[in-house]
Write an enzyme that holds these catalytic residues in place. Structure first.
Site, PDB file in Angstrom:
ATOM      1  N   LYS A 284       0.930  -1.141   0.020  1.00  0.00           N
ATOM      2  CA  LYS A 284      -0.029   0.040  -0.035  1.00  0.00           C
ATOM      3  C   LYS A 284       0.747   1.325  -0.021  1.00  0.00           C
ATOM      4  O   LYS A 284       0.673   2.414  -0.418  1.00  0.00           O
ATOM      5  CB  LYS A 284      -0.946   0.069   1.217  1.00  0.00           C
ATOM      6  CG  LYS A 284      -2.049  -1.069   1.024  1.00  0.00           C
ATOM      7  CD  LYS A 284      -2.796  -1.205   2.413  1.00  0.00           C
ATOM      8  CE  LYS A 284      -3.741  -2.427   2.339  1.00  0.00           C
ATOM      9  NZ  LYS A 284      -4.731  -2.554   3.394  1.00  0.00           N
ATOM     10  N   ARG A 285       2.172   1.303   0.565  1.00  0.00           N
ATOM     11  CA  ARG A 285       2.954   2.257   0.903  1.00  0.00           C
ATOM     12  C   ARG A 285       3.498   2.743  -0.912  1.00  0.00           C
ATOM     13  O   ARG A 285       3.740   3.948  -0.993  1.00  0.00           O
ATOM     14  CB  ARG A 285       4.242   1.657   1.159  1.00  0.00           C
ATOM     15  CG  ARG A 285       4.134   1.512   2.629  1.00  0.00           C
ATOM     16  CD  ARG A 285       5.340   1.936   3.419  1.00  0.00           C
ATOM     17  NE  ARG A 285       5.002   1.567   4.774  1.00  0.00           N
ATOM     18  CZ  ARG A 285       5.623   0.595   5.258  1.00  0.00           C
ATOM     19  NH1 ARG A 285       6.295  -0.159   4.665  1.00  0.00           N
ATOM     20  NH2 ARG A 285       5.305   0.225   6.606  1.00  0.00           N
TER      21      ARG A 285
END
Ligand code: GLU
Length: 591
Positions: A284-285
């Site tokens: 998700k980063r």
């Protein structure tokens, strides 16, 4: 042949959206259970929501995860009840359509639920007490902060921290627990080593002393992940645990707990991690990284606002934005605000991102199946068989064909899968699928477009659309008011002002054909444009481009006949007149 039961489970933590890696694991679990059923055995796929981290878990996230799984067609036999709409054929001979029937998924036919861990606390307590009674677990009174300080101290000495139970005698621990002192419960780690038998990775040995007395119940009364997962896999009858390789190092703890509790050890299969093409782990980063990079570039542009002004525009505090930019936080809200501000598309990571971007569930499922698995079959022309549907995966899935290396997430390949599926649809199916998608993601656009407009544009647009969203971009011109769009100044200059005769003159000539052509349909309109070009002795483009800019403001649009037909005669004439006025006006140029 007797086929042993195969009970698999997917156990998401409801702390966010469903990551594609999670969807891949769920697909494998589903396929393994379905395969067993297809082979005449008892196969079940269970969903369990691991919400013991109360601070980070939410019902909304759990609902979203179930919704995305159902959308992908990864339906569970047991687990939280989900009632919704699954795709059902509306077009005979196809297996998809825009209409659907309300369906219920999940439930608890064996009485092994509830399927939310937070509702199973009494069960975990029963087993915690059993371990304490047998001397395999004990209360511990240090606060997390005290433990953190001890850990730091050990790290400072270049040592790995190990909890030391010898500081407080067992009788004293039990006495303090009975007196009601707040406490966590720790497991007495086994002295010897542990071997994890993994069906993908083979035997993985963990040496004696690697495990310390880990916490099994936190001071808030909730079990830790390790404990809950072991109790649940046993009490839900799970026979096969498929999960990502990042969990491999948790497994010795699970195996040790199973031995202490007298439980069976299920079969384990740890599946490959999913990496980006550049070799970084897909996470998700990546969204935060992409937003940060573009934002830094925007800040560096001449005349750019300062960070404080940007923060105001984005509705953020300067501190929050600054922390994001230095990488102190990876807030998805901040990343989203930056993306909206800069008109940036963040990389799709979660299933809902791909869904919003107009990917088809069957293309995603096909693509996910290949992340770490392949059927090991050839096409008739000798290439690796890579195109199949979920039913094929359920028929052929086997753990033997799961790889050990990292899987690469090739976005171009997924997009190719998607556009091929769109390419293979009928126009009617494409319109039906688009409507179903747009109801969720482009409701305003969908409400303004008639079925006639969609079916006029579909034959020309479908071969050019890689995603359902692409059609939204193609159609936007049709729903803006006739005087409510701007002209691309470069297109006006190139297409309308230049040329001999000028584009503007051509546009005026084309107005007559728009006024007279009957029927006002793509084929007759395209022919009329061709005729006009021939009469004037110019190429098609010299008639088509000025019209295109007048009708849409841009030099690119669907074929002209379709563009005109979608607008209808009245709107097309209004747009031409507006454009002629704007381009002829001496002072202002194009409006
Ligand atoms: N709740 C864990 C996760 O979301 C599941 C791990 C497991 O499958 O045991 O990663």
């Amino acid at each position: 042949m007797v086929v042993a039961p195969v009970y698999t489970r997917f156990a998401p933590s409801p702390t966010g959206h469903l990551h594609v890696g999670g969807a891949r694991t769920a697909l494998f679990c589903w396929a393994l259970a379905r395969r067993a059923r297809g082979d005449g055995g008892d196969g079940r796929f269970i969903i369990r929501i691991e919400d013991t981290d109360q601070a980070r878990s939410s019902d909304e996230s759990a609902r979203g995860i179930l919704e995305d799984l159902a959308w992908l067609g990864i339906v569970w036999d047991e687990g939280p009840v989900w009632v919704g709409r699954l795709s059902e054929p509306t077009i005979p001979g196809t297996d998809v359509g825009s209409e659907s029937r309300p369906t219920q998924i999940g439930g608890d036919p064996r009485g092994v639920g509830p399927f939310f861990q937070a509702r199973r606390v009494p069960l975990y307590n029963k087993y915690v007490e059993r371990l304490i009674a047998s001397g395999r677990a004990y209360p511990a009174f240090e606060t997390p902060r005290e433990i953190e300080a001890l850990r730091k101290e050990a790290t400072g000495r270049k040592q790995t921290y190990r909890y030391d139970r010898s500081g407080v005698p067992m009788e004293e621990r039990l006495r303090r627990m009975r007196a009601g002192e707040p406490h966590a419960v720790r497991f007495v780690a086994p002295e010897g080593g542990v071997t994890v038998r993994d069906l993908v990775l083979g035997d993985v040995r963990y040496a004696p002393g690697e495990m310390d007395d880990f916490v099994i119940r936190k001071a808030d009364g909730f079990p830790t992940y390790h404990f809950a997962v072991v109790v649940d896999d046993e009490t839900m009858g799970v026979t096969h645990v498929l999960r990502a390789q990042e969990h491999l190092n948790n497994t010795p703890r699970h195996v040790a707990l199973q031995a202490a509790l007298g439980f069976r050890t299920p079969e384990y299969a740890h599946v490959p991690l999913i990496f980006n093409q550049d070799g970084t782990k897909m996470s998700k980063r990546d969204k935060a990284k992409a937003a940060r990079k573009s934002f830094r570039e925007a800040l560096g542009k001449p005349g750019a606002l300062g960070t404080a002004d940007f923060a105001r525009d984005l509705g953020l505090t300067p501190d929050n934005l600054a922390a994001f930019l230095t990488g102190d936080n990876d807030s998805l809200e901040v990343a989203g605000a930056i993306a909206r501000h800069l008109g940036l598309a963040l990389p799709e990571i979660e299933v809902c991102d791909f869904r919003a971007a107009g990917y088809l569930p069957e293309a995603i499922v096909n693509f996910l199946a290949l992340l770490g698995w392949n059927p090991g079959m050839k096409t008739p022309d000798g290439r690796d068989l890579e195109k199949f549907d979920a039913a094929f995966v359920a028929e052929h899935f086997s753990l033997e064909r799961i790889g050990t290396g990292n899987a690469k997430f090739d976005r171009a390949k997924l997009l190719a899968f998607n556009s091929e599926r769109i390419g293979a649809m009928t126009d009617a199916e494409f319109v039906a699928r688009w409507r179903a998608w747009a109801a969720d993601f482009e409701p305003d656009l969908a409400a303004k477009l008639t079925d006639r407009q969609l079916s006029l544009i579909a034959p020309a647009a479908r071969p050019r659309c890689k995603t359902l969203r692409d059609l939204a971009a193609v159609l936007r011109f049709a729903v803006t008011p006739d005087d409510g769009f701007e002209y691309d100044p470069k297109a006006v200059d190139k297409v309308l002002r230049r040329g001999e005769p000028s584009g503007l003159v051509m546009l005026q000539a084309a107005r007559d054909l728009v006024a007279c052509t009957d029927p006002f349909e793509p084929a007759s309109l395209n022919q009329a444009v061709e005729r006009l070009a021939a009469e004037k002795g110019v190429g098609m483009g010299q008639v088509a481009q000025p019209l295109r800019v007048a009708l849409t403001g841009q030099a690119v649009s669907p074929p002209l006949g379709e563009t005109l037909a979608v607008l209808g005669r009245e709107s097309a004439l209004a747009r031409i007149d507006r454009c002629v006025r704007a381009v002829s006006a001496p002072s202002t140029g194009a409006a």
